[in-house]
Design a protein around this motif. Structure first.
Motif, short mmCIF file in Angstrom:
data_model
loop_
_atom_site.label_atom_id
_atom_site.label_comp_id
_atom_site.label_asym_id
_atom_site.label_seq_id
_atom_site.Cartn_x
_atom_site.Cartn_y
_atom_site.Cartn_z
N LYS A 125 0.71 -1.13 0.03
CA LYS A 125 0.05 0.08 0.05
C LYS A 125 0.71 1.26 -0.07
CE LYS A 125 -3.78 -2.29 0.35
NZ LYS A 125 -4.52 -2.79 -1.13
N HIS A 128 -1.57 4.06 5.25
CA HIS A 128 -2.18 3.31 6.16
C HIS A 128 -2.75 4.30 7.05
CE1 HIS A 128 -3.54 -0.05 8.99
NE2 HIS A 128 -3.16 0.78 9.72
N LEU A 145 -14.59 1.87 5.90
CA LEU A 145 -13.58 0.76 6.12
C LEU A 145 -13.92 -0.81 6.00
CD1 LEU A 145 -10.38 0.49 7.22
CD2 LEU A 145 -11.31 0.42 9.43
N GLU A 146 -13.60 -1.50 5.04
CA GLU A 146 -13.75 -2.94 4.73
C GLU A 146 -12.80 -3.70 4.87
OE1 GLU A 146 -14.72 -4.81 0.74
OE2 GLU A 146 -16.46 -3.74 1.39
N GLY A 147 -12.86 -4.45 6.28
CA GLY A 147 -11.43 -5.35 6.69
C GLY A 147 -10.45 -4.10 6.85
N ASP A 148 -9.44 -4.28 6.18
CA ASP A 148 -8.41 -3.30 6.28
C ASP A 148 -8.20 -2.17 5.30
OD1 ASP A 148 -7.02 -5.03 4.56
OD2 ASP A 148 -5.14 -5.06 5.87
N LEU A 149 -9.04 -2.26 4.14
CA LEU A 149 -9.10 -1.53 3.20
C LEU A 149 -10.01 -0.32 3.32
CD1 LEU A 149 -8.10 -1.38 0.15
CD2 LEU A 149 -10.26 -2.32 -0.40
N VAL A 150 -9.48 1.04 3.25
CA VAL A 150 -10.27 2.14 3.25
C VAL A 150 -10.80 2.42 1.77
CG1 VAL A 150 -9.82 4.68 3.79
CG2 VAL A 150 -8.34 3.19 4.77
N SER A 195 -4.91 1.32 3.03
CA SER A 195 -5.17 0.26 4.16
C SER A 195 -5.30 1.25 5.25
CB SER A 195 -4.39 -0.77 4.62
OG SER A 195 -3.03 -0.13 4.90
N GLY A 196 -6.26 0.64 6.30
CA GLY A 196 -6.42 1.55 7.49
C GLY A 196 -7.04 0.59 8.84
N GLU A 197 -7.27 1.32 9.72
CA GLU A 197 -7.55 0.49 11.11
C GLU A 197 -8.49 1.55 11.85
OE1 GLU A 197 -4.57 0.28 14.17
OE2 GLU A 197 -3.34 0.42 12.37
#
Length: 217
Positions: A125, A128, A145-150, A195-197
């Motif tokens: 990526k 993040h 946020l879908e899973g770790d995908l922004v 990605s994201g959290e």
């Protein structure tokens, strides 16, 4: 990994407090916001920190110095002559100081207990993002946020915390000029490159005198 703290903003909504002091030097519990960040970065193992300065920027080195008292090496990216370049522009100007590896960027006007990850791996990526539940002043959020995908669009959105890990590749082909970060991120998000959290602990955007008062209280 190096870290960058964005400290160049004018802080219009914080006036009159920011008429005489840069916003990152405003105090929470008797300690400047910037000092909270520096102490936490040091605790998390960071050594090299870049701080960009513009509005009343000369006051920040006067208070913070070279970082040695925090166990850090601080370098300043000076935007006082050009005026603040906004988030993306400030990062682009500081790229020569940040090196060729992944780096951390955080806003100087937030207060949080997020543990910065010195060894964060972006994998494939370009960025993040740390997202937080929506505060009252941003009820609609910024990103999904879908899973770790922004995602740019989603039924449920969260607020960007102002904390992110970035590859220099995200900025390397861009011109150094006044430019915001969000449009650049949205282009990368559309390509599934971010990605994201979700972070659920202490986080505050210290954007107005009332919010600062609330945090101190």
């Amino acid at each position: 990994m190096k870290a960058m703290i964005l400290c160049a903003g004018r802080g219009e909504r914080m006036r009159p407090l920011t008429d005489t002091l840069p916003k990152p030097l405003l105090e929470v519990r008797g300690k400047p916001l910037l000092v909270w960040h520096l102490q936490r970065l040091a605790k998390c193992g960071f050594k090299d920190v870049v701080i960009n300065i513009a509005h009343l920027g000369f006051k920040i080195p006067e208070v913070i110095g070279d970082g040695s008292r925090f166990g850090l090496n601080i370098t300043y990216s000076d935007e006082q002559d050009t005026g603040a370049l906004e988030s993306a522009g400030g990062i682009i100007k500081a790229l020569p100081l940040l090196g060729d590896e992944t780096f951390l960027v955080l806003n100087g006007d937030i207060f949080c207990d997020y543990d910065f990850d010195l060894d964060f791996d972006l994998k494939d990526k370009l960025a993040h993002l740390i997202l937080v539940p929506n505060p009252e002043h941003n009820p609609d959020g910024d990103f999904g946020l879908e899973g770790d995908l922004v995602l740019n669009e989603a039924d449920e959105k969260y607020t960007f915390s102002g904390i992110g890990y970035y590859s220099p590749k995200l900025f390397s082909v861009l011109e150094c000029k006044k430019s915001a970060l969000a449009p650049l991120l949205r282009v990368a998000i559309a390509k599934n490159e971010v990605s994201g959290e979700l972070f659920n602990k202490i986080w505050h955007d210290v954007g107005t005198p009332q919010r600062l008062e609330d945090i101190n209280r």
